[in-house]
Design a protein around this motif. Structure first.
Motif, PDB file in Angstrom:
ATOM      1  N   ILE A  47       0.849  -1.205   0.000  1.00  9.83           N
ATOM      2  CA  ILE A  47       0.000   0.000   0.000  1.00  9.83           C
ATOM      3  C   ILE A  47       0.879   1.246   0.000  1.00  9.83           C
ATOM      4  O   ILE A  47       0.621   2.211  -0.726  1.00  9.83           O
ATOM      5  CB  ILE A  47      -0.930  -0.013   1.230  1.00  9.83           C
ATOM      6  N   LYS A  48       1.951   1.226   0.788  1.00  7.79           N
ATOM      7  CA  LYS A  48       2.862   2.364   0.863  1.00  7.79           C
ATOM      8  C   LYS A  48       3.525   2.620  -0.486  1.00  7.79           C
ATOM      9  O   LYS A  48       3.717   3.781  -0.892  1.00  7.79           O
ATOM     10  CB  LYS A  48       3.921   2.101   1.932  1.00  7.79           C
ATOM     11  N   GLN A  49       3.871   1.553  -1.209  1.00  5.42           N
ATOM     12  CA  GLN A  49       4.550   1.706  -2.492  1.00  5.42           C
ATOM     13  C   GLN A  49       3.710   2.471  -3.508  1.00  5.42           C
ATOM     14  O   GLN A  49       4.253   3.174  -4.376  1.00  5.42           O
ATOM     15  CB  GLN A  49       4.908   0.329  -3.062  1.00  5.42           C
ATOM     16  N   ASP A  50       2.385   2.369  -3.410  1.00  5.05           N
ATOM     17  CA  ASP A  50       1.498   3.022  -4.377  1.00  5.05           C
ATOM     18  C   ASP A  50       1.064   4.423  -3.942  1.00  5.05           C
ATOM     19  O   ASP A  50       0.239   5.055  -4.602  1.00  5.05           O
ATOM     20  CB  ASP A  50       0.251   2.165  -4.618  1.00  5.05           C
ATOM     21  N   LEU A  51       1.612   4.897  -2.831  1.00  4.12           N
ATOM     22  CA  LEU A  51       1.286   6.237  -2.356  1.00  4.12           C
ATOM     23  C   LEU A  51       2.505   7.144  -2.459  1.00  4.12           C
ATOM     24  O   LEU A  51       3.628   6.731  -2.146  1.00  4.12           O
ATOM     25  CB  LEU A  51       0.802   6.200  -0.907  1.00  4.12           C
ATOM     26  N   ILE A  52       2.297   8.376  -2.920  1.00  5.22           N
ATOM     27  CA  ILE A  52       3.375   9.365  -3.001  1.00  5.22           C
ATOM     28  C   ILE A  52       3.359  10.171  -1.710  1.00  5.22           C
ATOM     29  O   ILE A  52       2.513  11.037  -1.506  1.00  5.22           O
ATOM     30  CB  ILE A  52       3.193  10.275  -4.225  1.00  5.22           C
ATOM     31  N   ASP A  53       4.304   9.845  -0.845  1.00  3.76           N
ATOM     32  CA  ASP A  53       4.328  10.402   0.504  1.00  3.76           C
ATOM     33  C   ASP A  53       5.497  11.382   0.623  1.00  3.76           C
ATOM     34  O   ASP A  53       6.520  11.087   1.250  1.00  3.76           O
ATOM     35  CB  ASP A  53       4.461   9.257   1.516  1.00  3.76           C
ATOM     36  N   ASP A  54       5.346  12.561   0.015  1.00  6.06           N
ATOM     37  CA  ASP A  54       6.443  13.524  -0.011  1.00  6.06           C
ATOM     38  C   ASP A  54       6.816  14.021   1.375  1.00  6.06           C
ATOM     39  O   ASP A  54       7.974  14.371   1.623  1.00  6.06           O
ATOM     40  CB  ASP A  54       6.066  14.717  -0.904  1.00  6.06           C
ATOM     41  N   ASP A  55       5.857  14.093   2.268  1.00 10.55           N
ATOM     42  CA  ASP A  55       6.130  14.607   3.613  1.00 10.55           C
ATOM     43  C   ASP A  55       6.487  13.495   4.604  1.00 10.55           C
ATOM     44  O   ASP A  55       6.557  13.742   5.811  1.00 10.55           O
ATOM     45  CB  ASP A  55       4.918  15.384   4.127  1.00 10.55           C
ATOM     46  N   GLY A  93      -1.660   9.243  -5.297  1.00 10.11           N
ATOM     47  CA  GLY A  93      -1.364   7.904  -5.808  1.00 10.11           C
ATOM     48  C   GLY A  93      -2.617   7.098  -6.015  1.00 10.11           C
ATOM     49  O   GLY A  93      -3.626   7.594  -6.545  1.00 10.11           O
ATOM     50  N   LYS A  94      -2.593   5.839  -5.551  1.00  9.95           N
ATOM     51  CA  LYS A  94      -3.758   4.969  -5.679  1.00  9.95           C
ATOM     52  C   LYS A  94      -3.776   3.985  -4.517  1.00  9.95           C
ATOM     53  O   LYS A  94      -2.784   3.820  -3.799  1.00  9.95           O
ATOM     54  CB  LYS A  94      -3.723   4.219  -7.010  1.00  9.95           C
ATOM     55  N   LEU A  95      -4.933   3.343  -4.326  1.00 12.96           N
ATOM     56  CA  LEU A  95      -5.077   2.348  -3.274  1.00 12.96           C
ATOM     57  C   LEU A  95      -4.748   0.974  -3.837  1.00 12.96           C
ATOM     58  O   LEU A  95      -5.404   0.482  -4.759  1.00 12.96           O
ATOM     59  CB  LEU A  95      -6.509   2.373  -2.715  1.00 12.96           C
ATOM     60  N   ASN A  96      -3.721   0.372  -3.278  1.00 12.77           N
ATOM     61  CA  ASN A  96      -3.282  -0.938  -3.740  1.00 12.77           C
ATOM     62  C   ASN A  96      -4.309  -2.006  -3.346  1.00 12.77           C
ATOM     63  O   ASN A  96      -4.824  -2.001  -2.216  1.00 12.77           O
ATOM     64  CB  ASN A  96      -1.918  -1.263  -3.121  1.00 12.77           C
ATOM     65  N   PRO A  97      -4.621  -2.942  -4.243  1.00  9.21           N
ATOM     66  CA  PRO A  97      -5.582  -4.017  -3.927  1.00  9.21           C
ATOM     67  C   PRO A  97      -5.177  -4.873  -2.729  1.00  9.21           C
ATOM     68  O   PRO A  97      -6.024  -5.584  -2.171  1.00  9.21           O
ATOM     69  CB  PRO A  97      -5.600  -4.851  -5.213  1.00  9.21           C
ATOM     70  N   SER A  98      -3.903  -4.800  -2.310  1.00  9.45           N
ATOM     71  CA  SER A  98      -3.477  -5.567  -1.135  1.00  9.45           C
ATOM     72  C   SER A  98      -4.206  -5.107   0.123  1.00  9.45           C
ATOM     73  O   SER A  98      -4.165  -5.800   1.147  1.00  9.45           O
ATOM     74  CB  SER A  98      -1.967  -5.415  -0.929  1.00  9.45           C
TER      75      SER A  98
END
Length: 948
Positions: A47-55, A93-98
């Motif tokens: 889930i973290k991999q599919d999110l752009i967490d700039d902060d 980003g997007k929500l990973n199906p995991s």
């Protein structure tokens, strides 16, 4: 006995350890370090991999750590499964199906992210244990999946603030039988006529928020009694009208609403008395509707009402419901907002509401004095009475017990503050607004006791004191300070402090002198214009990481060159006004660092040299004024290329030379072009008809205004605004334009060395209000199409070499009130018309070959020899006419000319009042036709009598 007791105790401990985990957990004996499940940890990492967490909100999510220790993750103490996941505001980003691997989730929050208008994943509907689901403000789009109806355990659902398609059916909501709280704000439900029917099917629903949903007014389902027991209902901003079925349902249902918000709709007429029958009602918000009349007196008997909010309506009459309040209502009401209505009468005794904490009666029609009893409201925190016609003296007694007062707004009234010199207020204010109150002539000493304010406005308050007599407090939390339009003198103290937020500081229109202290340049908005400040502005250059957005130092006595690197720290500067000072030297090249600047006014100084090429970087310029300096060189071509948003360009009274670059024609938004009093040569560009804004008669705005939102306190955003202003030559006099600057459309190329003909294309600038081409060497004729310039109010072509006849079409420009064609080579007869005949001889003098009225030179054929005998005969006939009650020809002509000249004198005062002048000339055109007919009839009558 002791052994038996020990044995019993050990047995009890073992028994507890064998209990269910929930019981053990309650007693604090559960294992709180079970650790998360491996497959759930792997799912979270995906889930973290599919999110752009700039902060780096998810920086603790690492493969070598227990996921139950990660931020935003909560695990069950009994099972170790992830039960709560908070991804609010992580990024995009997007929500990973995991995510589906977290089968034991009870609380999922993915709000305030950017999912790029993707559809809500359908797998979210498989979380059978979830009780709270927040998808708000996440930029989801497309259709809302009906599968969400499978979440039968859901108690909280928030879908608001997304970009869904208009749903036609929300029946799936009725399947959420456990739902208690529903937010669907900003979802367009205009096609859902049965939304109320669906809401009624949810037996446990207590909170409904359908703000800004375009709800339909009339519903296609019968209004049945609700099976719900609503506590909160928010239907604001839906354009609902008084014919809406919502009110009928509300008043006839079994709901026991505690909080009801219907603001920003279109309800009209009287406020329904039926609101007072909702006995449970504690908060009623009807702001920004079209209710009229008085507030129902029955509202005075609502015993549970704590908040009554009715601002921005059309309410009138007096505050009768206050006098009708019952004992229980008096003690319940805490918040009363009736601002911006038309309520009249005097301010009643409000001590009947001892629990009142907030009172807003601002911008009404209240008159009379403020009763001293107001000072007994010991719970009052906010008092807003500004914008009325209240008068009289304000004394210590008005504030005697207001120990909790934080917000005081009494501006724009006729109040005279008169406190004893040693009075110390019982409060510490956060906001003070006393604009246009009589506080002076000395600084109020009680203000010096206030240390906690972040908002202070005592502008226009008749203070004529020196700063040396006032310990002016600049608290670190200052957000807004306005002391403008007083007569405050002395020097601004040089303080060493840092502001929490860059404040708005306006000390303009006073008599302040000396140098500007550096700490003031840490402001976000600083206006020190129209004072007596002097010296250099080196303190500005010493500011690091400048946060200034608006800086106005115009109309002072500031001098010296501005160091070349002085402005490099002000990348966010929007407004820079240094006009009407004594600056000299070159314009600093660091002006090129002002990438956001929209207004640059350096007029009426002594700047010299060429325009710095770094100005090309100021691509957002709208207002650019360099008039009355010693600047030289050619007008650069990049001026028309790099500044596509320019509305005002003024290079007047400098030493620019060379031709007008054709690139000027690229400025499609340009409304004011002033290149007068330079040494510009060559011909006028034929492409001036590409100035699109001048080819349109309508101006978009009366002002040229700029706004910028800034934070002035922890919870307050303020919209800073700045209106451009300028001194402009109009009808031979210089006037300051501000509130109507946007209506002015002008080209002034006077006092240069322009040659050649006036391009025919200029008549396509039908929005022009003023055209001045005087004092050049222009040749040729005035085009007969000049009457296309129907918006023209002033035309000056004097002191050129123009020739030919004056076209009669000039008389068709009804708005023309200033005309100067003097000192040219025009010839022939001046066209006659009721319009042109109003101009004096000075408009045409200096043209030797011109003749006709109003010049003394008569045209050929106009001089008719007079026969003395005929004159005596006509004199006799005239006397006979007078005896017979007839009026002479000369009388009618005099009446006609006198009438027209008189009315045209009135027109001379209507410079920019477009609508008034249009109406006037329409009237005049109709009237002059009737006048001609009347004169002709009477002339014929007189002539017939003369012949007899």
């Amino acid at each position: 006995m002791g052994g038996t007791s020990l044995q019993f105790l050990l047995t009890l401990v073992l028994l507890f350890l064998c209990m269910k985990p929930t019981t053990a957990n309650y007693l604090g004996l559960a294992d709180t370090h079970l650790g998360c499940k491996e497959h759930e940890r792997q799912a979270l990492l995906k889930i973290k991999q599919d999110l752009i967490d700039d902060d780096r909100h998810l920086s603790s999510w690492s493969s070598d750590q227990d996921c139950c220790t990660w931020s935003r993750v909560t695990c069950s103490n009994q099972t170790g499964h992830v039960i709560m996941l908070n991804l609010q505001g992580v990024g995009s980003g997007k929500l990973n199906p995991s995510l589906i691997e977290l089968k034991y989730l009870t609380d999922l929050d993915v709000s305030y992210n950017d999912f790029h208008q993707s559809q809500i994943p359908e797998f979210i509907a498989s979380f059978s244990n979830v009780t709270s689901l927040d998808l708000s403000g996440a930029n989801f789009g497309r259709n809302i999946p009906f599968q969400l109806g499978n979440l039968s355990n859901l108690q909280y659902l928030n879908l608001g603030g997304n970009n869904f398609n208009k749903p036609e059916n929300i029946e799936w909501l009725s399947l959420l039988s456990s739902l208690e709280i529903l937010y669907m704000d900003d979802i367009n439900l205009s096609k859902v006529n049965n939304w109320l029917h669906v809401v009624n099917k949810l037996p446990y629903l207590t909170y409904v928020h359908l703000d800004s949903c375009n709800l339909p007014n009339i519903f296609s389902v019968p209004l049945v009694n609700s099976s719900t027991s609503l506590d909160v209902l928010d239907l604001s901003s839906n354009n609902l009208t008084s014919s809406s079925s919502v009110l009928e349902w509300l008043f006839n249902s079994n709901t026991s609403v505690v909080e009801l918000y219907l603001f920003e709709n279109q309800f009209q007429g009287l406020i329904p008395i039926a609101f007072s029958k909702i006995n449970t009602l504690a908060e009623l918000g009807l702001d920004s509707n079209e209710f009229e009349g008085e507030i129902p007196k029955a509202f005075g008997g609502m015993c549970n009402l704590k908040t009554l909010s009715l601002p921005l309506n059309h309410l009138s009459g007096q505050l009768g419901f206050i006098h009708n309040s019952t004992h229980c209502a008096n003690h319940s009401l805490e918040f009363l907002d009736l601002g911006q209505n038309q309520i009249m009468g005097s301010l009643p005794d409000l001590t009947t509401f001892p629990s009142l904490t907030f009172l807003d009666l601002s911008q009404n029609r209240l008159n009379g004095t403020i009763p001293e009893s107001l000072g007994k409201l010991s719970n009052l925190e906010s008092l807003y009475l500004q914008g009325n016609s209240l008068e009289g003296v304000i004394s210590d007694a008005h504030f005697s017990k207001l120990t909790k007062l934080k917000h005081l707004y009494l501006s724009n009234n006729l109040l005279n503050f008169n406190f004893s010199s040693d009075w110390v207020p019982p409060f510490q204010l956060n906001e003070i607004n006393l604009r246009f109150c009589q506080l002076g002539p000395r600084f109020p000493k009680w203000l010096q006791t206030q240390k906690n304010y972040y908002w202070l406005d005592i502008s226009n308050s008749a203070i004529s004191d020196s700063l040396s007599n006032f310990n002016l407090v600049f608290p670190p939390q200052l957000g807004y300070m306005n002391l403008s339009y007083n007569q405050i003198s002395g020097q601004i103290p040089n303080l060493s402090l840092e502001f929490t937020f860059p404040p708005i500081v306006d000390l303009s229109s006073n008599k302040l002198e000396g140098r500007i202290p550096q700490f003031l340049f840490e402001s976000g908005y600083l206006d020190l214009s129209k004072n007596l400040l002097s010296g250099p502005i080196s303190s500005l250059c010493e500011v690091q990481n400048g946060k200034l957005n608006i800086l106005d130092l115009s109309n002072n006595q500031l001098s010296r060159p501005i160091p070349d690197s002085c402005l490099m720290h002000f990348e966010g500067l929007l407004i820079l006004n240094l006009a009407n000072n004594h600056f000299h030297g070159k314009i600093p090249s660091s002006v090129g660092f002002l990438h956001e600047i929209v207004t640059l006014d350096l007029g009426n100084n002594n700047f010299s040299g060429k325009l710095p090429s770094s100005l090309k970087n100021c691509t957002k310029l709208v207002f650019f004024n360099l008039k009355q300096n010693d600047l030289s060189g050619q007008i650069p071509m990049w001026l028309g290329i790099s500044h596509p948003n320019l509305v005002v360009l003024i290079l007047r009274s400098n030493h620019f030379y060379g031709a007008i670059p054709t690139h000027i024609c690229h400025l499609a938004h340009l409304q004011i072009l002033d290149l007068a009093l330079n040494q510009i040569s060559g011909s006028m560009p034929k492409c001036l008809n590409n100035l699109t804004a001048l080819t349109q008669k309508v101006s978009p705005n009366a002002t040229i205004s700029h706004s910028h939102e800034t934070q002035v306190s922890d919870n307050t955003l303020f919209d800073m605004s700045y209106d451009d202003r300028m001194f402009f030559m109009w009808k031979g006099k210089e006037h300051e334009y501000k509130n109507i600057l946007g209506l002015l459309k002008s080209i002034d190329l006077s006092s240069n060395n322009l040659t050649g003909r006036i391009p025919r294309e200029i008549v396509e600038l039908v929005g022009l209000v003023s055209l001045n081409l005087s004092r050049n060497r222009l040749t040729g004729q005035i085009t007969s199409e000049i009457d296309m310039l129907q918006s023209l109010d002033a035309l000056d072509l004097s002191q050129n070499q123009l020739s030919g006849g004056i076209p009669s079409s000039l008389s068709h420009i009804d708005r023309l009130s200033v005309l100067d064609l003097s000192n040219n080579n025009f010839s022939g007869k001046i066209p006659t018309s009721p319009h042109l005949d109003t101009f004096k001889a000075t408009s045409y003098e200096g043209n030797p070959n011109l003749c006709g009225v109003p010049l003394p030179k008569k045209c050929s054929g106009e001089e008719i020899a007079q026969n003395p005998a005929m004159n005596r005969s006509r004199e006799h006939a005239g006397r006979q006419d007078e005896k017979e009650g007839l009026i002479s020809i000369g009388f009618y002509v005099s009446v006609a000319l006198g009438f027209i000249a008189g009315f045209w004198g009135v027109v001379g005062t209507l410079v920019l009042n477009m609508s008034l002048r249009v109406a006037f000339f329409r009237f005049l055109n109709n009237f002059k036709d009737r006048l001609y007919v009347a004169i002709s009839v009477n002339l014929a009558r007189v002539q017939r009598q003369l012949q007899n």
